[in-house]
Design an enzyme around this catalytic site. Structure first.
Site, PDB file in Angstrom:
ATOM      1  N   LYS A 195       0.835  -1.193   0.000  1.00  0.00           N
ATOM      2  CA  LYS A 195       0.000   0.000   0.000  1.00  0.00           C
ATOM      3  C   LYS A 195       0.873   1.246   0.000  1.00  0.00           C
ATOM      4  CE  LYS A 195      -4.108  -1.944   2.248  1.00  0.00           C
ATOM      5  NZ  LYS A 195      -5.033  -1.845   3.398  1.00  0.00           N
ATOM      6  N   HIS A 263      -7.670 -12.954   0.429  1.00  0.00           N
ATOM      7  CA  HIS A 263      -7.426 -12.365   1.745  1.00  0.00           C
ATOM      8  C   HIS A 263      -7.518 -13.407   2.858  1.00  0.00           C
ATOM      9  CE1 HIS A 263      -6.536  -8.536   3.576  1.00  0.00           C
ATOM     10  NE2 HIS A 263      -7.367  -8.797   4.561  1.00  0.00           N
ATOM     11  N   ARG A 266      -4.204 -14.772   3.451  1.00  0.00           N
ATOM     12  CA  ARG A 266      -3.375 -13.841   4.241  1.00  0.00           C
ATOM     13  C   ARG A 266      -3.650 -14.048   5.729  1.00  0.00           C
ATOM     14  NH1 ARG A 266      -0.501  -8.954   3.839  1.00  0.00           N
ATOM     15  NH2 ARG A 266      -1.217  -7.224   5.126  1.00  0.00           N
ATOM     16  N   TYR A 298      -4.891 -10.933  15.175  1.00  0.00           N
ATOM     17  CA  TYR A 298      -4.534 -12.338  15.028  1.00  0.00           C
ATOM     18  C   TYR A 298      -4.167 -12.980  16.355  1.00  0.00           C
ATOM     19  CZ  TYR A 298      -4.458 -11.111  10.126  1.00  0.00           C
ATOM     20  OH  TYR A 298      -4.812 -10.663   8.881  1.00  0.00           O
TER      21      TYR A 298
END
Length: 318
Positions: A195, A263, A266, A298
């Site tokens: 990004k 995603h 990921r 996470y």
């Protein structure tokens, strides 16, 4: 590149040679270095708001006349169709636009500054269990496509895509942006552009590196080379997002995960790293997160797994 190349809309009701809308989006893209996806999302949000305020565009609307009540009413009208996450982004789009106008002395106050952001639901990210991932990566690739003994061109490509996403945790846009020149076979690493065009270097395990090498040989024997050479070419340049999504969705079909997207892989990468003892900062570096707080979700996921394992395995946990 001009603003029109960004697949953006025009703020038709603002009568200027270069509309403030185009100017704002150009500012986002080139001065703040926002991603193309972010610029397109902000463009859609502002266009929707403009059309809601002035459906027939019969009279030019003075941006200074827009109030916080207008913004709240618009968001309320979108509440039945948009998620809380989308409503938050729409609010932030307006905040950013009016802030830009204030800095250029076009308006005196930001009507979106007092609008409360929609409460974001605290949902744990979906992930594919390690056992499912190992089966997907180890099953004979021909089972997914045909009965031939040798894996096909598409099988080799699709298996490698899944392997890279799960083994490195890179974003789908980062995968699509990978070029041959980004892979260093001598140092076993890859340069990833994330990004805001921030680059990071990630390690590539030896088996994955060899699979990449074999894929490049196969690809070059079948397809015409272009410059710069995308690792995964499509019809014109890199593979499209929709094609990538279709590949991942099909490859993850044997898994028990409800979501089957790039995603999710990921999330699966990050969860596997933490479950096997990686520290949070290392995971943050691999994922390319700017803030550690983004990575902390996470830890909650892994702790929930720990509690579930404890309840299942320990006789005194009931």
């Amino acid at each position: 590149m001009t603003a029109s190349n960004l697949c953006i809309y025009h703020f038709a009701y603002i009568p200027t040679s270069l509309s403030m809308f185009d100017g704002f989006l150009t500012y986002l893209r080139y001065e703040l270095n926002r991603s193309r996806n972010t610029v397109e999302a902000y463009s859609r949000d502002l266009q929707q708001f403009a059309e809601w305020l002035n459906p027939d565009s019969s009279h030019p609307l003075d941006p200074a006349s827009i109030t916080s009540s207008d913004i709240r009413a618009w968001l309320a009208s979108r509440a039945s169709s948009d998620s809380a996450t989308t409503l938050r982004r729409k609010t932030q789009s307006l905040r950013s636009f009016f802030r830009w106008m204030m800095r250029r002395h076009m308006i005196e106050s930001n009507p979106a500054s007092d609008v409360v952001l929609a409460k974001k639901p605290k949902r744990l990210p979906e992930f594919v269990r390690e056992g499912d991932m190992e089966k997907i990566l180890e099953i004979p690739r021909s089972e997914n496509y045909d009965t031939s003994d040798e894996p096909s061109f598409e099988e080799c490509r699709d298996h490698l895509i899944i392997n890279i996403l799960y083994s490195t945790g890179i974003r789908q846009a980062e995968l699509l942006g990978l070029k041959d020149s980004d892979i260093s076979f001598s140092s076993a690493e890859a340069k990833v552009t994330g990004k805001r065009n921030k680059q990071r270097v990630i390690p590539i395990p030896a088996p994955l590196l060899e699979e990449i090498r074999e894929w490049i040989r196969l690809r070059d024997s079948r397809l015409e080379r272009i410059s710069p050479q995308p690792l995964f070419p499509g019809r014109r340049g890199p593979m499209s997002k929709s094609q990538l999504y279709g590949i991942v969705h099909r490859m993850l079909s044997p898994s028990t995960s409800q979501a089957k997207s790039p995603h999710v892989l990921r999330h699966s990468f990050a969860t596997a790293m933490l479950n096997h003892g990686a520290n949070l900062d290392s995971v943050r570096e691999m994922l390319g997160h700017a803030s550690l707080s983004t990575t902390e979700i996470y830890t909650h996921l892994s702790f929930d797994q720990l509690k579930a394992a404890y309840r299942t395995a320990h006789p005194r946990s009931k």
